[in-house]
Enzyme design. Structure first.
Site, short mmCIF file in Angstrom:
data_model
loop_
_atom_site.label_atom_id
_atom_site.label_comp_id
_atom_site.label_asym_id
_atom_site.label_seq_id
_atom_site.Cartn_x
_atom_site.Cartn_y
_atom_site.Cartn_z
N CYS A 1 0.81 -1.23 0.00
CA CYS A 1 0.00 0.00 0.00
C CYS A 1 0.84 1.27 0.00
O CYS A 1 0.29 2.37 0.00
CB CYS A 1 -0.96 -0.02 1.18
SG CYS A 1 -2.08 -1.44 1.11
N HIS B 1 -9.78 2.46 0.44
CA HIS B 1 -8.34 2.17 0.37
C HIS B 1 -8.02 1.51 -0.97
O HIS B 1 -8.35 0.35 -1.21
CB HIS B 1 -7.95 1.25 1.52
CG HIS B 1 -6.48 1.08 1.70
ND1 HIS B 1 -5.55 1.63 0.85
CD2 HIS B 1 -5.75 0.41 2.66
CE1 HIS B 1 -4.33 1.31 1.24
NE2 HIS B 1 -4.44 0.58 2.35
N PHE C 1 1.90 -3.49 3.94
CA PHE C 1 2.20 -4.79 4.53
C PHE C 1 3.69 -5.09 4.32
O PHE C 1 4.28 -4.73 3.31
CB PHE C 1 1.38 -5.88 3.86
CG PHE C 1 -0.07 -5.93 4.30
CD1 PHE C 1 -0.55 -5.15 5.33
CD2 PHE C 1 -0.97 -6.78 3.67
CE1 PHE C 1 -1.88 -5.20 5.75
CE2 PHE C 1 -2.30 -6.84 4.05
CZ PHE C 1 -2.75 -6.05 5.09
#
Length: 408
Positions: free
Chosen positions: A162, A337, A396
């Site tokens: 992300c 998101h 992540f």
């Protein structure tokens, strides 16, 4: 020590708030969530998303697009076209060897992958498209953008989950500082709203599942009642040039990318370091490159995913590094998101905030988490002169990327 800034001369956005910079900006400033029930997710435990409305690839990209592009590539091409037009550049007249493309993407062509896997299971291997591989591998988005504009310089895709879109812009910054390129198209794209990906995130407990009957209230960054993010798709693309080159051709400089910081938590596969050490390190590095002190920061576009852990740790890191003076927002309350595209979309929104002296509100923030000790903008957009702003992106694997922007 400060390093040379680069100019943002073009901007393109394709988001759940609309196709184009202005529809997206109006949407985030209105502070109304775009999340809704998604028919494509019917039958799985979490069936809400934030997808781009009215996106017709045939008309927006071209008649053959459905045959050769996955949706993540289509979104990027549309955003890149808007950015190049906004910059006032004519690709037929530029030196393509000096034009680079860097695009962040976390997943690649997962819609194509899922569709072709289904075909394999139902009809056998000869039913699988010969274009499966070039449609799904992430690097192809940069390749297609290069083909679109005749950009023959460095051609890269960054994959830091992300943080991918922000990492791409930071990489582009170095290409310009090191005189490898004169122009770089940089940003991010993602279209992972398919049953397999959404099921995976749901199984992890990362998605909001407590408000499926009221999707527009599900994404609520920094709120005491947050329970996860709403998955989204989109693309953000920026045209970057050296300021002197932009001014020499009479281009409008929207804002400057003045610093980039990157770090790793080295802590956990998916959870942030509870002390926010890596986040803080990336933020301080970005400010150092920009020649800015913590008290200089007027605005933060936070990563603000609406997950319990991320928002608490990020707020703690911001308080530690900056104090409470900056006006903080998370546009994920409106847009959801968008994974690998989020950092680029939010970089574009930070540019607009600097340029227009306006901080969008954080949607659905009704009760601020008492652990969040920063100034989160809520209710309505806030007018504020912004000389220095930062945009945070965390992925992540503990991969952190922070971009620092200054007024032109």
């Amino acid at each position: 020590m400060s390093r040379a800034a680069v100019a943002v001369t073009g901007l393109g956005l394709v988001t759940a708030a609309g196709i184009g910079v202005e529809p997206t900006w109006r949407g985030v400033c209105a502070g109304v969530s775009t999340a809704r029930k998604d028919p494509a997710l019917a039958g799985i435990p979490v069936d809400i998303s934030c997808t781009v409305p009215g996106f017709e690839a045939r008309s927006l990209v071209g008649r053959r697009s459905a045959l050769v592009h996955d949706r993540f590539t289509q979104l990027a091409i549309v955003a890149a076209r808007e950015a190049v037009a906004d910059a006032g550049l004519d690709p037929t007249g530029w030196d393509g060897a000096r034009v680079g493309v860097v695009v962040g993407c976390g997943l690649g062509g997962v819609a194509t992958w899922e569709k072709q896997h289904r075909s394999l299971l139902e009809a056998g291997p000869r039913s699988v498209s010969a274009l499966l591989i070039p449609m799904l591998i992430p690097n192809m988005v940069a390749g297609h953008v290069a083909m679109e504009f005749g950009a023959r310089g460095p051609n890269l895709v960054t994959a830091t989950a992300c943080a991918s879109g922000a990492t791409a812009i930071g990489t582009a910054l170095d290409l310009l500082r090191n005189d490898v390129c004169d122009v770089v198209l940089a940003g991010g794209t993602e279209s992972g709203v398919v049953p397999l990906m959404v099921s995976g995130f749901a199984q992890m407990g990362a998605l909001s599942a407590g408000r499926l009957d009221d999707p527009s209230a599900a994404s609520r960054p920094f709120d005491a009642g947050r329970d996860g993010f709403v998955i989204a798709e989109g693309s953000g693309m920026l045209v970057l040039e050296r300021p002197e080159d932009a001014r020499a051709r009479g281009a409008r400089v929207r804002a400057l990318v003045a610093g980039y910081g990157a770090s790793a938590d080295a802590h956990h596969m998916t959870a942030p370091d509870p002390e926010g050490t890596g986040m803080t390190a990336a933020l301080r590095s970005a400010l150092a490159q920009a020649g800015a002190d913590p008290q200089d920061v007027d605005h933060v576009n936070a990563h603000g995913t609406s997950t319990p852990l991320n928002d608490a740790v990020e707020a703690r890191a911001l308080r530690k590094a900056l104090g409470a003076g900056a006006a903080v927002t998370s546009t994920k309350g409106v847009l959801g998101h968008a994974l690998g595209a989020a950092g680029a979309i939010e970089a574009g929104l930070t540019v607009l905030a600097v340029e227009r002296s306006l901080v969008p509100p954080t949607a659905n923030l009704s009760t601020l988490d008492p652990e969040v000790e920063v100034d989160v903008v809520t209710g309505a957009a806030r007018h504020r002169d912004i000389e220095v702003a930062v945009s945070n992106s965390f992925g992540f694997g503990g991969q952190n990327a922070v971009l620092a922007f200054t007024a032109a």
